[in-house]
Design a protein around this motif. Structure first.
Motif, PDB file in Angstrom:
ATOM      1  N   ARG A 231      11.436 -17.748  -0.079  1.00 37.84           N
ATOM      2  CA  ARG A 231      10.759 -17.349   1.153  1.00 37.84           C
ATOM      3  C   ARG A 231       9.792 -16.204   0.828  1.00 37.84           C
ATOM      4  N   VAL A 232       8.544 -16.343   1.288  1.00 42.47           N
ATOM      5  CA  VAL A 232       7.518 -15.333   1.004  1.00 42.47           C
ATOM      6  C   VAL A 232       7.411 -14.351   2.160  1.00 42.47           C
ATOM      7  N   VAL A 233       7.147 -14.861   3.380  1.00 44.46           N
ATOM      8  CA  VAL A 233       6.980 -13.994   4.540  1.00 44.46           C
ATOM      9  C   VAL A 233       7.307 -14.801   5.781  1.00 44.46           C
ATOM     10  N   ASP A 234       7.773 -14.135   6.820  1.00 43.26           N
ATOM     11  CA  ASP A 234       7.952 -14.764   8.125  1.00 43.26           C
ATOM     12  C   ASP A 234       7.551 -13.780   9.213  1.00 43.26           C
TER      13      ASP A 234
ATOM     14  N   MET B 268      -2.201 -17.223   5.653  1.00 44.50           N
ATOM     15  CA  MET B 268      -1.645 -16.155   4.820  1.00 44.50           C
ATOM     16  C   MET B 268      -2.701 -15.711   3.808  1.00 44.50           C
ATOM     17  N   VAL B 269      -2.838 -14.392   3.652  1.00 39.33           N
ATOM     18  CA  VAL B 269      -3.811 -13.788   2.745  1.00 39.33           C
ATOM     19  C   VAL B 269      -3.074 -13.266   1.513  1.00 39.33           C
ATOM     20  N   ILE B 270      -3.575 -13.630   0.319  1.00 42.54           N
ATOM     21  CA  ILE B 270      -3.012 -13.154  -0.947  1.00 42.54           C
ATOM     22  C   ILE B 270      -4.116 -12.400  -1.681  1.00 42.54           C
ATOM     23  N   LYS B 271      -3.862 -11.136  -1.944  1.00 37.90           N
ATOM     24  CA  LYS B 271      -4.811 -10.303  -2.669  1.00 37.90           C
ATOM     25  C   LYS B 271      -4.420 -10.208  -4.146  1.00 37.90           C
ATOM     26  N   ASP B 272      -5.426  -9.994  -4.999  1.00 40.20           N
ATOM     27  CA  ASP B 272      -5.201  -9.824  -6.439  1.00 40.20           C
ATOM     28  C   ASP B 272      -4.311 -10.946  -6.980  1.00 40.20           C
ATOM     29  N   VAL B 273      -4.820 -12.137  -6.924  1.00 40.68           N
ATOM     30  CA  VAL B 273      -4.054 -13.306  -7.348  1.00 40.68           C
ATOM     31  C   VAL B 273      -3.715 -13.185  -8.832  1.00 40.68           C
ATOM     32  N   VAL B 274      -2.453 -13.475  -9.167  1.00 39.12           N
ATOM     33  CA  VAL B 274      -1.988 -13.479 -10.551  1.00 39.12           C
ATOM     34  C   VAL B 274      -1.486 -14.883 -10.894  1.00 39.12           C
TER      35      VAL B 274
ATOM     36  N   ARG C   4       0.133  -6.946  -0.799  1.00 33.73           N
ATOM     37  CA  ARG C   4      -0.636  -8.067  -1.361  1.00 33.73           C
ATOM     38  C   ARG C   4      -0.721  -9.244  -0.394  1.00 33.73           C
ATOM     39  N   ILE C   5       0.359  -9.485   0.340  1.00 31.68           N
ATOM     40  CA  ILE C   5       0.451 -10.650   1.213  1.00 31.68           C
ATOM     41  C   ILE C   5       0.564 -10.177   2.655  1.00 31.68           C
ATOM     42  N   SER C   6      -0.176 -10.833   3.551  1.00 34.89           N
ATOM     43  CA  SER C   6      -0.162 -10.419   4.957  1.00 34.89           C
ATOM     44  C   SER C   6      -0.559 -11.593   5.836  1.00 34.89           C
ATOM     45  N   MET C   7      -0.252 -11.450   7.140  1.00 31.11           N
ATOM     46  CA  MET C   7      -0.633 -12.415   8.165  1.00 31.11           C
ATOM     47  C   MET C   7      -1.206 -11.655   9.359  1.00 31.11           C
ATOM     48  N   SER C   8      -1.992 -12.357  10.176  1.00 28.71           N
ATOM     49  CA  SER C   8      -2.574 -11.738  11.353  1.00 28.71           C
ATOM     50  C   SER C   8      -1.499 -11.458  12.392  1.00 28.71           C
TER      51      SER C   8
END
Length: 447
Positions: free
Chosen positions: A89-92, A124-130, A109-113
């Motif tokens: 699970r990443v985010v809820d 879902m927004v992912i910053k600085d992708v690895v 790094r990860i967020s939602m509106s």
């Protein structure tokens, strides 16, 4: 009792009537003001009995939404492409706007509106992708109050070459190839009112009503029978006797059972009945159709019980009569019948063989009896005796004896004995000479 097994001809008649009633109306199975037809039933009940038109739906069970922030939820999951194919699970986020990120490394790094449940944007927004971010992401929407579930999948691949960045559809899901260190937005949109609006006046948004179409009447001109709301409000239509014989359980929205109970069925109650389920907030509009046929009443078997006067006690002076029970054993297999038939045929064949043996033996005995019939036996011819005078026989004996006497003196004792024996045999006819010869033989044996 209802009989659900209606003959095929009744089913064909029902379909013909149904198609006729729907002529120049929206097609069957399409959503109109009355809802989508999800089921059709044929029901037959005898006149004077009670029929229950069963209409069930668990999605119509009413539970007051006291926790509105937890009735709608969205969560993102990641299925990694490694050998173990681990799901995490990443985010809820709930409808109240509270977000929860499960991995501390993804904080920031990860967020939602926060307005996702107002504008329907659950991306879902992912910053600085690895490189470790690659895998298959799924956006899952759950509506616990309406029992709804929707999901969207997106595959994320990471590359170090800017020339390889692209987005395409592989036939099942969207595929994003992004550059390491950049920011990517995984899209997930659902702007249906059920996801973007709150549940206001929820008890007025659930309603069930029953309609009846008399024979030859279209469904849009059907007679309304009952309306029932989740708030408990109930409305009956039609004459008073119809209201009294048709009803729905008071606990319909608690158990999800909206069946219509019809008591004392008569021929005028025949027709097409429709159960309409509407949940305006959850977008549920369903319709179930019932073809009701009334058959002649079932004749009651006459009873031989004596009629008692009111002041008499029927329980006194009772004599128990044992029931007459006839046990009938029916074979479950066809081979049992064939086996019994084989036994019978074998017995008949054995009796036929015995009778044949008796007939043959009797004929053989009769044939032997005819062979030994004394009337048919020929007696053998009697021997012919020639009479010879006694004087001639006596003279012949004296002549033969006188001829043998001189020779007996010249023979040995043994020959003498043999001659005596011969003379005895020859002199049997002459009994006086035979006696003399016997005496001489006795004297010779003593010598």
């Amino acid at each position: 009792m209802m009989n659900l097994a209606v003959p095929l001809c009744a089913r064909a008649l029902f379909l013909t009537q149904l198609l006729t009633s729907f002529l120049f109306s929206p097609a069957l199975g399409q959503s109109d003001g009355s809802g989508v037809v999800v089921a059709m039933y044929n029901i037959s009940a005898p006149q004077g009995s009670q029929a229950v038109l069963q209409c069930h739906s668990q999605r119509m069970v009413w539970t007051q939404d006291r926790l509105k922030d937890r009735q709608r939820v969205v969560h993102w999951d990641l299925l990694r492409s490694g050998p173990d194919h681990a799901m995490e699970r990443v985010v809820d986020m709930f409808s109240a706007g509270d977000q929860r990120i499960y991995n501390g490394y993804n904080q920031g790094r990860i967020s939602m509106s926060k307005t996702a449940f107002k504008d329907g944007n659950f991306s879902m927004v992912i910053k600085d992708v690895v490189t470790s971010d690659k895998g298959i992401y799924s956006c899952n929407l759950h509506h616990h109050y309406c029992h709804l579930y929707e999901s969207v999948k997106i595959q994320l691949n990471v590359t170090k070459s800017a020339r390889k960045e692209r987005r395409f559809w592989d036939g099942q899901k969207a595929v994003y190839v992004v550059l390491v260190g950049t920011t990517v937005v995984l899209p997930c949109f659902n702007r249906r009112p059920i996801w973007t609006e709150g549940n206001s006046q929820e008890d007025q948004q659930q309603v069930v009503h029953w309609d009846r179409q008399p024979p030859g009447v279209r469904h849009d001109r059907a007679d309304r029978l009952i309306d029932l709301y989740a708030s408990g409000e109930r409305r009956h239509y039609g004459p008073l006797f119809v209201q009294q014989k048709m009803n729905i359980s008071a606990t319909a929205f608690t158990q999800g059972d909206f069946s219509l109970i019809i008591s004392n069925i008569q021929l005028l109650d025949q027709g097409i009945y429709s159960c309409h389920l509407h949940h305006h907030y959850c977008g549920l509009h369903e319709r179930r159709i019932f073809q009701l046929t009334v058959s002649p009443p079932v004749p009651q078997e006459p009873t031989d019980e004596p009629q008692f006067l009111p002041n008499e006690d029927p329980n006194t002076n009772l004599v128990e009569v044992p029931p007459h029970v006839i046990n009938v054993i029916l074979s479950e297999q066809r081979t049992h019948f064939l086996q019994q038939l084989g036994y019978i045929l074998a017995t008949l064949l054995l009796l036929a063989l015995i009778m044949l043996a008796i007939v043959l033996l009797t004929r053989h005995r009769k044939k032997q009896g005819q062979d030994y019939d004394p009337r048919k036996v020929e007696s053998p011819p009697l021997p012919t005796v020639t009479y010879v005078p006694t004087s001639s026989v006596k003279k012949e004996c004296e002549r033969s004896y006188s001829d043998m006497r001189p020779s007996m003196q010249e023979e040995t004792k043994l020959d003498y004995k043999n001659n005596l024996l011969k003379e005895a045999e020859m002199s049997k006819i002459c009994s006086p000479k035979a006696i003399d010869l016997d005496r001489e033989m006795e004297k010779a044996s003593w010598k």
